[in-house]
Write an enzyme that holds these catalytic residues in place. Structure first.
Site, short mmCIF file in Angstrom:
data_model
loop_
_atom_site.label_atom_id
_atom_site.label_comp_id
_atom_site.label_asym_id
_atom_site.label_seq_id
_atom_site.Cartn_x
_atom_site.Cartn_y
_atom_site.Cartn_z
CE1 TYR A 33 73.49 51.21 7.30
CE2 TYR A 33 74.83 50.06 8.91
CZ TYR A 33 73.70 50.79 8.60
OH TYR A 33 72.78 51.08 9.57
CE LYS A 149 72.49 47.21 8.73
NZ LYS A 149 71.93 48.09 9.73
CG LEU A 205 67.08 46.88 8.42
CD1 LEU A 205 67.49 47.51 7.09
CD2 LEU A 205 68.23 46.99 9.41
N1 PMP Z 1 66.35 48.89 12.31
C1 PMP Z 1 67.31 49.81 12.14
C2 PMP Z 1 66.93 51.17 11.65
C3 PMP Z 1 68.65 49.50 12.44
O1 PMP Z 1 69.62 50.42 12.26
C4 PMP Z 1 68.97 48.22 12.94
C5 PMP Z 1 70.38 47.89 13.33
N2 PMP Z 1 71.26 47.89 12.28
C6 PMP Z 1 67.94 47.28 13.08
C7 PMP Z 1 66.64 47.65 12.77
C8 PMP Z 1 68.22 45.90 13.58
O2 PMP Z 1 68.75 45.10 12.55
P1 PMP Z 1 69.76 43.90 12.86
O3 PMP Z 1 69.09 43.03 13.86
O4 PMP Z 1 69.93 43.22 11.54
O5 PMP Z 1 71.01 44.51 13.38
#
Ligand code: PMP
Length: 283
Positions: A33, A149, A205
């Protein structure tokens, strides 16, 4: 108000949307996602999000077509227009799809399920940052593919709920004595005046906001070190903040009820918030 969403080729009312119980996303959490903010009716950093989505799909062995990202972008623009989205976010969810029997082994030719829906959202105001937020530390027990993700978020759900149930905003995760990320965010730390964030790898991530902030800091001649951050570095740091697409900068001024630095929101935390706010305003 009724909301139009996109599901498998159709624009339909959210309340009428249905998927089969044989969808592998439902049975196995077999899917990926993205969450993409919409500011002033425009999807934010859409190319970076769609690039990461494609990468997540490739890493779990899902098929990607050459026109995939363009199609998804078109659908999002259509949804913005149909729903008159202004400050919202998109949730984009792609599962491996429907398979007629429950089997760990997937068929290669299975058609992916694609869902895109929007939701209203407002990021924290600058005033809301002033008191800071509380964090806690837990062992990172998640799988070693946290760079994907994946919709299988049970570990993150458990860790975020630990925070929520104990009066904290976020759970900061430690694996082998090193900070990885938050349960739903990336983490930045200032230690001895140096801005640091954990290196990318399978443990965390590659956050789109993390990436943007590093770029904005560097453009403003602020050095950011992508490096190992130990639990001790974290707990004896001057500043800590979380970044994510939903709240691009959330200062953590207390961890497990102990103050970080002086217990106030620091200059770099405000700087992070301001750099990203200004970047969004200039779009
Ligand atoms: N790490 C995790 C586990 C997350 O769920 C998120 C938010 N989706 C992030 C980091 C931050 O990623 P982003 O800045 O792309 O939203």
């Amino acid at each position: 108000m009724s909301q139009t969403i996109y599901l498998n080729g159709e624009y339909i009312n959210r309340d009428d949307a249905k998927i089969s119980i044989m969808d592998r996303g439902f049975l196995f959490g077999d899917g990926v996602y993205e969450l993409i903010p919409i500011y002033n009716s425009k999807p934010f950093l859409i190319n970076k999000h769609l690039q990461r989505l494609r990468s997540s799909m490739e890493l779990v062995g899902m098929r990607t077509s050459s026109g995939l990202t363009e199609n998804l972008e078109q659908i999002m623009l259509e949804l913005i227009s149909r729903n008159q989205y202004v400050n919202h976010f998109f949730y984009v969810h792609i599962t491996r799809g429907y398979q007629s029997s429950r089997n760990h082994i997937y068929s290669e030719d299975i058609k992916h399920t694609i869902l895109i829906m929007g939701e209203e959202y407002k990021v924290f105001s600058r005033e809301k940052l002033e008191n800071g937020f509380k964090g806690c530390v837990r062992e990172d027990f998640r799988w070693m593919k946290s760079n994907i993700k994946s919709i299988s978020l049970l570990g993150n759900v458990m860790l975020k709920n630990y925070a929520a149930q104990n009066g904290f905003y976020e759970t900061l995760l430690i694996r082998d004595n090193k900070l990885t990320e938050g349960s739903a965010s990336n983490i930045f730390v200032v230690k001895n005046g140096q801005v640091m964030t954990p290196n990318l790898g399978v443990e965390l991530l590659p956050g789109v906001t993390r990436d943007l902030l590093i770029e904005l800091f560097r453009k403003n001649n602020i050095v950011v070190e992508e490096t190992d951050v130990t639990e001790d570095d974290l707990l004896t740091s001057e500043e800590v903040w979380c970044t994510s697409s939903t709240n691009y900068c959330v200062p953590i001024t207390e961890i497990d009820n102990k103050k970080i630095g002086k217990g106030n929101v620091g200059d770099y935390s405000y700087k992070s918030y301001d750099l990203i706010s200004n970047f969004i305003s200039a779009l």
